[in-house]
Write a protein that holds these residues in place. Structure first.
Motif, short mmCIF file in Angstrom:
data_model
loop_
_atom_site.label_atom_id
_atom_site.label_comp_id
_atom_site.label_asym_id
_atom_site.label_seq_id
_atom_site.Cartn_x
_atom_site.Cartn_y
_atom_site.Cartn_z
N ASP A 418 13.38 13.01 2.29
CA ASP A 418 12.43 12.02 1.81
C ASP A 418 11.71 12.60 0.60
O ASP A 418 11.52 13.81 0.49
CB ASP A 418 11.41 11.69 2.92
CG ASP A 418 10.55 10.49 2.58
OD1 ASP A 418 10.97 9.68 1.75
OD2 ASP A 418 9.45 10.38 3.15
N ASP A 420 8.23 11.64 -2.14
CA ASP A 420 6.95 10.97 -1.98
C ASP A 420 6.94 9.50 -2.36
O ASP A 420 6.29 8.71 -1.72
CB ASP A 420 5.87 11.71 -2.79
CG ASP A 420 5.48 13.02 -2.11
OD1 ASP A 420 5.76 13.17 -0.91
OD2 ASP A 420 4.91 13.88 -2.79
N ALA A 421 7.64 9.16 -3.43
CA ALA A 421 7.56 7.77 -3.89
C ALA A 421 8.89 7.29 -4.42
O ALA A 421 9.03 6.99 -5.60
CB ALA A 421 6.48 7.63 -4.97
N ALA A 427 4.50 10.63 -8.23
CA ALA A 427 3.74 11.30 -7.18
C ALA A 427 2.47 10.52 -6.86
O ALA A 427 1.93 9.80 -7.70
CB ALA A 427 3.38 12.71 -7.62
N LYS A 428 2.00 10.68 -5.63
CA LYS A 428 0.74 10.06 -5.26
C LYS A 428 -0.41 10.74 -6.01
O LYS A 428 -0.36 11.94 -6.27
CB LYS A 428 0.52 10.19 -3.75
CG LYS A 428 1.54 9.44 -2.93
CD LYS A 428 1.28 9.61 -1.44
CE LYS A 428 2.31 8.84 -0.62
NZ LYS A 428 2.11 9.01 0.83
N ARG A 431 -1.86 14.51 -5.51
CA ARG A 431 -0.95 15.25 -4.64
C ARG A 431 0.24 15.72 -5.46
O ARG A 431 0.85 14.92 -6.17
CB ARG A 431 -0.47 14.37 -3.50
CG ARG A 431 0.30 15.11 -2.42
CD ARG A 431 0.79 14.14 -1.35
NE ARG A 431 1.19 14.83 -0.16
CZ ARG A 431 1.84 14.24 0.86
NH1 ARG A 431 2.14 12.95 0.79
NH2 ARG A 431 2.16 14.91 1.93
N PRO A 433 3.99 16.63 -6.54
CA PRO A 433 5.24 15.99 -6.12
C PRO A 433 5.91 16.81 -5.03
O PRO A 433 5.77 18.04 -4.97
CB PRO A 433 6.07 15.94 -7.40
CG PRO A 433 5.49 17.00 -8.28
CD PRO A 433 4.03 17.05 -7.95
N GLY A 435 8.20 16.27 -0.96
CA GLY A 435 8.83 15.41 0.03
C GLY A 435 9.10 16.18 1.30
O GLY A 435 8.44 17.19 1.59
N THR A 436 10.07 15.72 2.06
CA THR A 436 10.42 16.33 3.34
C THR A 436 11.83 16.89 3.27
O THR A 436 12.75 16.21 2.80
CB THR A 436 10.35 15.29 4.48
OG1 THR A 436 9.03 14.74 4.51
CG2 THR A 436 10.66 15.93 5.82
N ARG A 447 7.35 19.73 5.05
CA ARG A 447 7.05 19.33 3.68
C ARG A 447 7.47 20.42 2.71
O ARG A 447 7.37 21.61 2.99
CB ARG A 447 5.56 19.02 3.52
CG ARG A 447 5.21 18.63 2.08
CD ARG A 447 3.91 17.88 1.94
NE ARG A 447 3.65 17.59 0.53
CZ ARG A 447 4.20 16.58 -0.14
NH1 ARG A 447 5.03 15.76 0.49
NH2 ARG A 447 3.91 16.38 -1.41
N THR A 449 7.09 21.17 -1.67
CA THR A 449 6.58 20.73 -2.96
C THR A 449 7.64 20.97 -4.03
O THR A 449 8.53 21.80 -3.89
CB THR A 449 5.29 21.48 -3.32
OG1 THR A 449 5.56 22.89 -3.36
CG2 THR A 449 4.20 21.20 -2.31
#
Length: 477
Positions: A418, A420-421, A427-428, A431, A433, A435-436, A447, A449
Protein backbone atom coordinates in the motif's frame (compact mmCIF):
# COMPACT_ATOMS: atom_id res chain seq x y z
CA UNK A 1 -1.82 -23.54 4.75
CA UNK A 2 1.08 -21.97 6.69
CA UNK A 3 3.02 -19.75 4.33
CA UNK A 4 5.83 -18.63 6.62
CA UNK A 5 6.74 -18.87 10.29
CA UNK A 6 9.59 -17.44 12.36
CA UNK A 7 10.43 -18.13 15.98
CA UNK A 8 10.28 -15.29 18.47
CA UNK A 9 11.54 -15.21 22.07
CA UNK A 10 9.39 -15.09 25.16
CA UNK A 11 6.80 -12.32 25.06
CA UNK A 12 4.74 -10.91 27.94
CA UNK A 13 1.26 -9.94 26.75
CA UNK A 14 0.25 -8.74 30.21
CA UNK A 15 0.77 -5.05 29.41
CA UNK A 16 -1.53 -5.37 26.39
CA UNK A 17 -4.19 -7.03 28.52
CA UNK A 18 -3.97 -4.23 31.10
CA UNK A 19 -4.01 -1.51 28.43
CA UNK A 20 -7.23 -2.90 26.97
CA UNK A 21 -8.80 -3.40 30.40
CA UNK A 22 -9.43 -7.10 29.81
CA UNK A 23 -10.87 -8.91 32.84
CA UNK A 24 -8.90 -11.67 34.59
CA UNK A 25 -11.84 -13.78 35.69
CA UNK A 26 -15.60 -13.85 36.19
CA UNK A 27 -17.44 -12.40 39.20
CA UNK A 28 -18.32 -15.09 41.73
CA UNK A 29 -22.07 -14.88 41.05
CA UNK A 30 -21.61 -15.20 37.27
CA UNK A 31 -19.20 -18.11 37.66
CA UNK A 32 -21.58 -19.83 40.06
CA UNK A 33 -24.47 -19.55 37.58
CA UNK A 34 -22.28 -21.03 34.85
CA UNK A 35 -21.13 -23.91 37.04
CA UNK A 36 -24.69 -24.71 38.10
CA UNK A 37 -25.88 -24.71 34.49
CA UNK A 38 -22.96 -26.89 33.44
CA UNK A 39 -23.81 -29.44 36.14
CA UNK A 40 -27.51 -29.60 35.24
CA UNK A 41 -28.87 -32.18 32.75
CA UNK A 42 -28.87 -31.02 29.10
CA UNK A 43 -32.00 -28.98 28.29
CA UNK A 44 -34.74 -30.85 26.49
CA UNK A 45 -35.41 -30.49 22.78
CA UNK A 46 -36.11 -32.59 19.72
CA UNK A 47 -33.86 -35.65 19.79
CA UNK A 48 -31.50 -35.36 16.82
CA UNK A 49 -28.69 -37.43 18.29
CA UNK A 50 -29.11 -39.93 15.44
CA UNK A 51 -27.66 -37.38 12.99
CA UNK A 52 -23.86 -37.87 12.79
CA UNK A 53 -22.74 -34.26 13.13
CA UNK A 54 -19.07 -33.24 13.08
CA UNK A 55 -17.33 -29.96 13.92
CA UNK A 56 -14.63 -28.28 11.81
CA UNK A 57 -12.49 -25.68 13.60
CA UNK A 58 -8.88 -24.70 14.23
CA UNK A 59 -7.08 -27.63 15.87
CA UNK A 60 -6.64 -25.91 19.23
CA UNK A 61 -10.24 -24.68 19.59
CA UNK A 62 -12.51 -26.01 22.31
CA UNK A 63 -15.26 -23.36 22.12
CA UNK A 64 -17.12 -25.19 19.36
CA UNK A 65 -20.18 -23.24 18.19
CA UNK A 66 -21.15 -25.18 15.07
CA UNK A 67 -21.58 -28.77 13.92
CA UNK A 68 -22.76 -29.81 10.48
CA UNK A 69 -24.15 -32.69 8.50
CA UNK A 70 -24.63 -32.52 4.72
CA UNK A 71 -26.66 -34.87 2.55
CA UNK A 72 -28.33 -35.18 -0.84
CA UNK A 73 -32.10 -34.90 -1.13
CA UNK A 74 -33.85 -37.81 -2.85
CA UNK A 75 -35.34 -35.63 -5.58
CA UNK A 76 -32.13 -33.67 -6.19
CA UNK A 77 -30.49 -30.87 -4.29
CA UNK A 78 -28.99 -30.86 -0.82
CA UNK A 79 -29.90 -30.74 2.86
CA UNK A 80 -27.68 -28.69 5.17
CA UNK A 81 -28.08 -29.42 8.87
CA UNK A 82 -26.22 -26.85 10.96
CA UNK A 83 -26.35 -27.22 14.73
CA UNK A 84 -25.44 -24.09 16.72
CA UNK A 85 -24.64 -24.20 20.43
CA UNK A 86 -27.77 -23.21 22.38
CA UNK A 87 -26.16 -20.70 24.70
CA UNK A 88 -29.50 -19.16 25.72
CA UNK A 89 -30.37 -22.49 27.32
CA UNK A 90 -27.48 -21.91 29.76
CA UNK A 91 -27.71 -18.17 30.46
CA UNK A 92 -30.63 -16.97 32.59
CA UNK A 93 -32.13 -13.63 31.47
CA UNK A 94 -31.56 -10.99 34.12
CA UNK A 95 -28.93 -13.04 35.94
CA UNK A 96 -25.37 -12.22 36.92
CA UNK A 97 -23.91 -14.21 34.02
CA UNK A 98 -25.99 -12.37 31.42
CA UNK A 99 -24.88 -9.05 32.93
CA UNK A 100 -21.22 -10.07 32.72
CA UNK A 101 -21.54 -11.18 29.10
CA UNK A 102 -22.85 -7.73 28.23
CA UNK A 103 -19.74 -6.23 29.79
CA UNK A 104 -17.53 -8.48 27.64
CA UNK A 105 -19.49 -8.55 24.38
CA UNK A 106 -17.33 -11.18 22.73
CA UNK A 107 -14.40 -13.50 23.27
CA UNK A 108 -11.04 -11.77 22.87
CA UNK A 109 -8.25 -14.00 21.59
CA UNK A 110 -4.63 -13.47 22.62
CA UNK A 111 -1.66 -15.78 22.07
CA UNK A 112 -1.32 -16.53 25.80
CA UNK A 113 -5.00 -17.43 26.23
CA UNK A 114 -8.42 -16.09 25.39
CA UNK A 115 -10.66 -13.83 27.45
CA UNK A 116 -13.94 -15.70 26.99
CA UNK A 117 -17.43 -14.32 26.69
CA UNK A 118 -18.64 -17.15 28.92
CA UNK A 119 -16.80 -19.08 31.66
CA UNK A 120 -14.82 -22.05 30.39
CA UNK A 121 -17.17 -24.44 32.18
CA UNK A 122 -19.68 -23.44 29.48
CA UNK A 123 -17.68 -22.12 26.53
CA UNK A 124 -15.25 -25.05 26.48
CA UNK A 125 -17.45 -27.45 28.40
CA UNK A 126 -21.19 -27.91 28.81
CA UNK A 127 -22.29 -25.57 25.99
CA UNK A 128 -19.54 -26.45 23.51
CA UNK A 129 -20.40 -29.00 20.80
CA UNK A 130 -17.62 -31.36 21.83
CA UNK A 131 -17.65 -34.89 20.42
CA UNK A 132 -19.39 -37.90 21.97
CA UNK A 133 -21.60 -35.97 24.41
CA UNK A 134 -25.20 -34.77 24.15
CA UNK A 135 -25.51 -31.01 23.78
CA UNK A 136 -28.31 -28.45 23.51
CA UNK A 137 -28.38 -26.81 20.07
CA UNK A 138 -30.46 -24.68 17.79
CA UNK A 139 -30.66 -26.77 14.64
CA UNK A 140 -30.97 -25.07 11.25
CA UNK A 141 -32.13 -27.32 8.42
CA UNK A 142 -31.72 -25.62 5.05
CA UNK A 143 -32.70 -27.35 1.82
CA UNK A 144 -31.00 -26.28 -1.40
CA UNK A 145 -31.78 -26.93 -5.02
CA UNK A 146 -29.19 -28.34 -7.41
CA UNK A 147 -27.80 -24.86 -8.02
CA UNK A 148 -27.36 -24.08 -4.32
CA UNK A 149 -30.46 -21.89 -4.04
CA UNK A 150 -32.39 -22.03 -0.76
CA UNK A 151 -35.80 -23.66 -1.11
CA UNK A 152 -36.75 -24.33 2.54
CA UNK A 153 -35.57 -23.32 6.01
CA UNK A 154 -36.51 -24.81 9.38
CA UNK A 155 -35.07 -24.36 12.86
CA UNK A 156 -35.73 -25.93 16.23
CA UNK A 157 -34.24 -26.48 19.63
CA UNK A 158 -32.68 -29.93 19.62
CA UNK A 159 -30.40 -32.33 21.40
CA UNK A 160 -27.43 -33.27 19.22
CA UNK A 161 -24.25 -35.34 19.48
CA UNK A 162 -21.13 -34.60 17.47
CA UNK A 163 -19.19 -37.64 16.31
CA UNK A 164 -15.80 -35.99 15.72
CA UNK A 165 -13.83 -32.80 16.27
CA UNK A 166 -12.12 -32.12 12.94
CA UNK A 167 -9.64 -29.38 12.07
CA UNK A 168 -9.08 -27.41 8.87
CA UNK A 169 -5.65 -28.83 8.03
CA UNK A 170 -6.75 -32.42 8.51
CA UNK A 171 -10.00 -31.89 6.62
CA UNK A 172 -8.13 -30.28 3.72
CA UNK A 173 -5.72 -33.23 3.59
CA UNK A 174 -8.67 -35.62 3.57
CA UNK A 175 -10.34 -33.61 0.79
CA UNK A 176 -7.16 -33.65 -1.29
CA UNK A 177 -6.98 -37.42 -0.87
CA UNK A 178 -10.68 -37.91 -1.65
CA UNK A 179 -11.38 -39.28 1.83
CA UNK A 180 -13.67 -36.74 3.48
CA UNK A 181 -15.87 -38.27 6.20
CA UNK A 182 -19.50 -38.82 5.18
CA UNK A 183 -21.06 -35.95 7.18
CA UNK A 184 -19.03 -33.37 5.22
CA UNK A 185 -18.21 -35.26 2.02
CA UNK A 186 -20.42 -32.80 0.09
CA UNK A 187 -18.81 -29.69 1.57
CA UNK A 188 -16.56 -28.89 -1.43
CA UNK A 189 -19.47 -29.39 -3.83
CA UNK A 190 -21.92 -27.27 -1.85
CA UNK A 191 -19.24 -24.71 -0.98
CA UNK A 192 -18.41 -24.19 -4.65
CA UNK A 193 -22.09 -23.72 -5.52
CA UNK A 194 -22.62 -21.19 -2.74
CA UNK A 195 -19.44 -19.32 -3.66
CA UNK A 196 -20.53 -19.10 -7.29
CA UNK A 197 -23.95 -17.79 -6.27
CA UNK A 198 -22.30 -15.20 -4.08
CA UNK A 199 -20.05 -13.99 -6.88
CA UNK A 200 -23.07 -13.65 -9.17
CA UNK A 201 -24.77 -11.53 -6.48
CA UNK A 202 -21.68 -9.34 -6.18
CA UNK A 203 -20.20 -10.77 -2.97
CA UNK A 204 -16.62 -9.83 -2.12
CA UNK A 205 -14.13 -12.01 -0.26
CA UNK A 206 -10.59 -10.80 0.46
CA UNK A 207 -8.14 -13.73 0.12
CA UNK A 208 -5.50 -12.16 2.35
CA UNK A 209 -3.23 -14.33 4.53
CA UNK A 210 -3.49 -13.66 8.25
CA UNK A 211 -0.67 -12.89 10.64
CA UNK A 212 -0.85 -14.80 13.89
CA UNK A 213 1.26 -15.41 16.98
CA UNK A 214 1.39 -18.99 18.25
CA UNK A 215 3.12 -20.58 21.25
CA UNK A 216 6.24 -22.59 20.46
CA UNK A 217 7.90 -24.23 23.47
CA UNK A 218 9.24 -21.46 25.72
CA UNK A 219 8.73 -18.83 23.03
CA UNK A 220 6.39 -17.83 20.24
CA UNK A 221 6.26 -18.05 16.50
CA UNK A 222 4.99 -15.41 14.10
CA UNK A 223 2.97 -17.07 11.37
CA UNK A 224 1.59 -15.91 8.05
CA UNK A 225 -1.23 -18.22 7.12
CA UNK A 226 -3.42 -18.34 4.04
CA UNK A 227 -6.90 -19.92 4.19
CA UNK A 228 -7.24 -23.47 2.89
CA UNK A 229 -10.13 -24.14 0.46
CA UNK A 230 -12.07 -26.18 3.03
CA UNK A 231 -12.02 -23.20 5.38
CA UNK A 232 -13.71 -21.10 2.70
CA UNK A 233 -16.26 -23.85 2.04
CA UNK A 234 -17.03 -24.03 5.75
CA UNK A 235 -17.52 -20.25 5.87
CA UNK A 236 -20.10 -20.54 3.09
CA UNK A 237 -22.31 -22.69 5.32
CA UNK A 238 -22.18 -20.02 8.02
CA UNK A 239 -23.00 -17.30 5.48
CA UNK A 240 -25.91 -19.39 4.15
CA UNK A 241 -27.33 -19.66 7.66
CA UNK A 242 -26.80 -15.96 8.38
CA UNK A 243 -28.71 -15.02 5.22
CA UNK A 244 -31.56 -17.37 6.16
CA UNK A 245 -31.71 -15.74 9.60
CA UNK A 246 -31.82 -12.26 8.07
CA UNK A 247 -34.70 -13.25 5.79
CA UNK A 248 -36.69 -14.56 8.77
CA UNK A 249 -36.15 -11.37 10.76
CA UNK A 250 -36.92 -9.06 7.86
CA UNK A 251 -40.15 -10.97 7.16
CA UNK A 252 -41.04 -10.65 10.85
CA UNK A 253 -40.01 -6.97 10.94
CA UNK A 254 -37.88 -7.37 14.06
CA UNK A 255 -34.27 -8.37 14.54
CA UNK A 256 -30.59 -7.56 14.37
CA UNK A 257 -28.63 -7.52 11.10
CA UNK A 258 -24.94 -7.32 10.32
CA UNK A 259 -24.80 -4.57 7.71
CA UNK A 260 -22.21 -2.84 5.57
CA UNK A 261 -22.68 -0.24 2.81
CA UNK A 262 -22.33 -1.40 -0.76
CA UNK A 263 -18.94 -0.28 -2.15
CA UNK A 264 -19.23 3.23 -3.53
CA UNK A 265 -18.88 3.55 -7.32
CA UNK A 266 -15.98 6.01 -6.97
CA UNK A 267 -14.12 3.54 -4.70
CA UNK A 268 -14.63 0.75 -7.24
CA UNK A 269 -13.41 3.11 -9.97
CA UNK A 270 -10.22 3.82 -8.00
CA UNK A 271 -9.64 0.09 -7.56
CA UNK A 272 -10.17 -0.49 -11.27
CA UNK A 273 -7.63 2.27 -12.01
CA UNK A 274 -5.09 0.42 -9.86
CA UNK A 275 -5.64 -2.90 -11.65
CA UNK A 276 -3.73 -2.16 -14.87
CA UNK A 277 -0.47 -0.90 -13.31
CA UNK A 278 -0.56 -3.89 -10.94
CA UNK A 279 -1.00 -6.33 -13.82
CA UNK A 280 -4.46 -7.48 -12.71
CA UNK A 281 -6.89 -8.32 -15.50
CA UNK A 282 -10.38 -6.86 -15.02
CA UNK A 283 -12.63 -7.63 -18.00
CA UNK A 284 -15.69 -5.47 -18.58
CA UNK A 285 -18.74 -6.78 -16.76
CA UNK A 286 -16.76 -8.66 -14.12
CA UNK A 287 -17.47 -7.82 -10.47
CA UNK A 288 -14.89 -7.05 -7.81
CA UNK A 289 -15.36 -10.41 -6.12
CA UNK A 290 -14.87 -12.27 -9.39
CA UNK A 291 -11.58 -10.43 -9.98
CA UNK A 292 -10.30 -11.17 -6.48
CA UNK A 293 -11.16 -14.86 -6.43
CA UNK A 294 -8.54 -15.71 -9.04
CA UNK A 295 -5.61 -13.85 -7.45
CA UNK A 296 -2.60 -15.39 -5.70
CA UNK A 297 -1.97 -13.37 -2.54
CA UNK A 298 1.62 -14.66 -2.35
CA UNK A 299 2.48 -12.55 -5.41
CA UNK A 300 3.39 -8.95 -4.50
CA UNK A 301 1.32 -7.17 -7.13
CA UNK A 302 -1.73 -9.35 -6.48
CA UNK A 303 -1.30 -8.83 -2.73
CA UNK A 304 -1.16 -5.07 -3.28
CA UNK A 305 -4.37 -5.17 -5.32
CA UNK A 306 -6.12 -7.21 -2.61
CA UNK A 307 -4.93 -4.71 -0.03
CA UNK A 308 -6.40 -1.87 -2.09
CA UNK A 309 -9.68 -3.81 -2.35
CA UNK A 310 -9.89 -3.88 1.45
CA UNK A 311 -10.78 -0.19 1.26
CA UNK A 312 -14.16 -1.24 -0.17
CA UNK A 313 -15.02 -3.17 2.99
CA UNK A 314 -15.70 -0.28 5.34
CA UNK A 315 -18.57 0.59 7.65
CA UNK A 316 -19.62 -2.82 8.99
CA UNK A 317 -22.11 -2.46 11.84
CA UNK A 318 -25.03 -4.06 13.63
CA UNK A 319 -28.46 -2.69 12.73
CA UNK A 320 -31.41 -3.32 15.04
CA UNK A 321 -35.01 -2.84 13.92
CA UNK A 322 -38.48 -3.40 15.34
CA UNK A 323 -41.52 -2.60 13.22
CA UNK A 324 -39.91 -0.34 10.63
CA UNK A 325 -37.44 -2.06 8.31
CA UNK A 326 -33.90 -0.67 8.02
CA UNK A 327 -33.27 1.74 5.19
CA UNK A 328 -30.13 -0.22 4.27
CA UNK A 329 -30.51 -3.88 5.34
CA UNK A 330 -27.74 -5.48 3.28
CA UNK A 331 -24.12 -6.37 3.91
CA UNK A 332 -22.01 -5.13 1.01
CA UNK A 333 -19.47 -7.95 1.30
CA UNK A 334 -22.17 -10.63 1.27
CA UNK A 335 -24.30 -8.75 -1.27
CA UNK A 336 -27.42 -9.76 0.65
CA UNK A 337 -29.13 -9.24 3.99
CA UNK A 338 -27.15 -11.13 6.61
CA UNK A 339 -27.16 -11.72 10.38
CA UNK A 340 -24.80 -13.16 12.96
CA UNK A 341 -26.35 -16.28 14.50
CA UNK A 342 -23.66 -18.98 14.23
CA UNK A 343 -21.17 -18.09 16.99
CA UNK A 344 -23.11 -17.51 20.25
CA UNK A 345 -20.30 -18.90 22.43
CA UNK A 346 -18.04 -16.13 21.15
CA UNK A 347 -20.41 -13.25 20.24
CA UNK A 348 -23.12 -11.77 22.41
CA UNK A 349 -25.33 -10.63 19.51
CA UNK A 350 -25.82 -14.16 18.14
CA UNK A 351 -27.69 -15.34 21.24
CA UNK A 352 -30.39 -12.68 20.90
CA UNK A 353 -30.72 -12.82 17.12
CA UNK A 354 -31.18 -16.59 17.36
CA UNK A 355 -34.01 -16.20 19.89
CA UNK A 356 -35.76 -13.77 17.55
CA UNK A 357 -35.47 -16.25 14.68
CA UNK A 358 -36.80 -19.14 16.77
CA UNK A 359 -39.82 -17.15 17.91
CA UNK A 360 -40.66 -15.85 14.45
CA UNK A 361 -40.25 -19.27 12.85
CA UNK A 362 -42.53 -20.85 15.46
CA UNK A 363 -45.12 -18.08 15.14
CA UNK A 364 -44.91 -16.93 18.76
CA UNK A 365 -44.03 -13.55 20.28
CA UNK A 366 -40.36 -12.69 20.57
CA UNK A 367 -39.37 -13.01 24.26
CA UNK A 368 -39.32 -9.65 26.01
CA UNK A 369 -35.74 -10.15 27.21
CA UNK A 370 -34.53 -10.68 23.64
CA UNK A 371 -36.60 -7.90 22.09
CA UNK A 372 -35.51 -5.37 24.70
CA UNK A 373 -31.86 -6.20 24.04
CA UNK A 374 -31.91 -5.50 20.30
CA UNK A 375 -31.56 -1.68 20.30
CA UNK A 376 -28.71 -1.84 22.84
CA UNK A 377 -26.62 -4.46 21.07
CA UNK A 378 -25.15 -2.36 18.20
CA UNK A 379 -23.30 -0.02 20.58
CA UNK A 380 -22.02 -2.85 22.78
CA UNK A 381 -20.85 -4.91 19.82
CA UNK A 382 -19.15 -1.93 18.17
CA UNK A 383 -17.17 -1.20 21.34
CA UNK A 384 -16.12 -4.79 21.88
CA UNK A 385 -15.28 -5.21 18.17
CA UNK A 386 -12.78 -2.40 18.65
CA UNK A 387 -11.31 -4.09 21.71
CA UNK A 388 -11.01 -7.46 19.99
CA UNK A 389 -9.39 -5.89 16.91
CA UNK A 390 -6.97 -3.92 19.08
CA UNK A 391 -5.99 -7.11 20.90
CA UNK A 392 -5.32 -9.03 17.69
CA UNK A 393 -3.41 -6.16 16.11
CA UNK A 394 -1.50 -5.34 19.30
CA UNK A 395 -0.35 -8.93 19.81
CA UNK A 396 1.05 -9.13 16.29
CA UNK A 397 2.70 -5.71 16.53
CA UNK A 398 4.32 -6.69 19.84
CA UNK A 399 5.62 -9.94 18.40
CA UNK A 400 7.01 -8.13 15.36
CA UNK A 401 8.80 -5.56 17.53
CA UNK A 402 10.28 -8.22 19.84
CA UNK A 403 11.40 -10.28 16.88
CA UNK A 404 13.20 -7.34 15.26
CA UNK A 405 14.41 -5.26 18.21
CA UNK A 406 18.04 -6.42 17.85
CA UNK A 407 18.10 -6.01 14.05
CA UNK A 408 17.78 -2.23 13.70
CA UNK A 409 19.87 -1.06 10.77
CA UNK A 410 19.55 -4.30 8.79
CA UNK A 411 18.21 -4.32 5.22
CA UNK A 412 15.35 -6.61 4.17
CA UNK A 413 13.60 -7.55 0.94
CA UNK A 414 9.95 -6.47 0.93
CA UNK A 415 6.85 -6.15 -1.23
CA UNK A 416 4.93 -2.86 -1.28
CA UNK A 417 1.29 -3.54 -0.35
CA UNK A 418 0.00 0.00 0.00
CA UNK A 419 1.09 3.60 -0.56
CA UNK A 420 -0.30 6.64 1.16
CA UNK A 421 -2.34 8.13 -1.66
CA UNK A 422 -2.66 5.92 -4.73
CA UNK A 423 -2.90 6.42 -7.62
CA UNK A 424 -1.67 10.05 -7.71
CA UNK A 425 1.15 9.48 -5.22
CA UNK A 426 0.55 12.67 -3.25
CA UNK A 427 1.56 12.42 0.41
CA UNK A 428 -0.81 13.41 3.19
CA UNK A 429 -0.12 16.90 4.59
CA UNK A 430 2.52 16.84 7.31
CA UNK A 431 3.38 13.20 6.75
CA UNK A 432 6.42 11.96 4.81
CA UNK A 433 5.61 9.78 1.82
CA UNK A 434 5.49 6.07 2.48
CA UNK A 435 3.21 3.12 2.76
CA UNK A 436 2.97 -0.46 3.99
CA UNK A 437 5.45 -3.18 3.17
CA UNK A 438 5.49 -6.93 3.78
CA UNK A 439 8.87 -8.51 4.46
CA UNK A 440 9.76 -11.79 2.80
CA UNK A 441 11.24 -13.04 6.08
CA UNK A 442 10.39 -12.69 8.88
CA UNK A 443 6.66 -12.37 8.01
CA UNK A 444 6.34 -8.77 9.20
CA UNK A 445 4.01 -6.10 7.80
CA UNK A 446 4.77 -2.51 8.81
CA UNK A 447 5.01 1.11 7.72
CA UNK A 448 7.89 2.22 5.52
CA UNK A 449 8.85 5.78 4.61
CA UNK A 450 10.10 6.84 1.18
CA UNK A 451 8.84 6.81 -2.37
CA UNK A 452 7.37 3.35 -2.86
CA UNK A 453 6.11 1.62 -6.03
CA UNK A 454 2.73 0.03 -5.34
CA UNK A 455 3.01 -3.71 -5.93
CA UNK A 456 6.74 -3.48 -6.46
CA UNK A 457 9.67 -5.04 -4.64
CA UNK A 458 12.10 -2.88 -2.68
CA UNK A 459 14.88 -3.09 -0.13
CA UNK A 460 14.02 -1.52 3.22
CA UNK A 461 16.13 -0.68 6.25
CA UNK A 462 14.79 -1.24 9.76
CA UNK A 463 14.70 2.11 11.55
CA UNK A 464 12.68 1.33 14.68
CA UNK A 465 11.67 -1.83 16.55
CA UNK A 466 10.24 -0.82 19.93
CA UNK A 467 8.43 -3.53 21.94
CA UNK A 468 7.20 -1.04 24.55
CA UNK A 469 5.49 1.14 21.94
CA UNK A 470 4.75 -1.94 19.76
CA UNK A 471 6.15 0.01 16.83
CA UNK A 472 8.14 -1.15 13.80
CA UNK A 473 9.24 1.31 11.11
CA UNK A 474 11.27 0.90 7.95
CA UNK A 475 12.74 3.32 5.45
CA UNK A 476 13.41 2.57 1.83
CA UNK A 477 17.07 1.65 1.49
Amino acid sequence: MVIRRVLAPRIDFGALRRELGLPDGFPDAAQREADESAAAPPPTGADRTDVPFVTVDPASSRDLDQAMHLSRLPGGGYRVRYAIADVAAHVRPGGALEEETWRRGQTVYLPDGNVPLHPHTLSEGAASLLPDVDRAAVLWTIDLDGDGGTVAVALERARVRSRAKLDYVGVQAAADAGRLPEPIALLPEIGDLLTARGLRRGAINLPLPEQDVEPDGDGWRLVLRGPVPMEDHNAQISLLTGMAAADIMLAGRVGLLRTMPTPRPEAVARLRAAATPLGVEWPDGMGVGEVLVGLDASQPRAAAFIDQAAELMRGAAYTAFDGELPEQPEHGGVAAAYAHVTAPLRRLADRYATEVCLALHEGRPVPDWARAALPKLPEVMAATDRTASAATRGAVELAEAVLLEHRVGEVFEAAVLDVDAPPNGQAKPGRPPGGTVALDAPPVRARCTGELPLGGRVQVRLVTADPVARKVLFARA
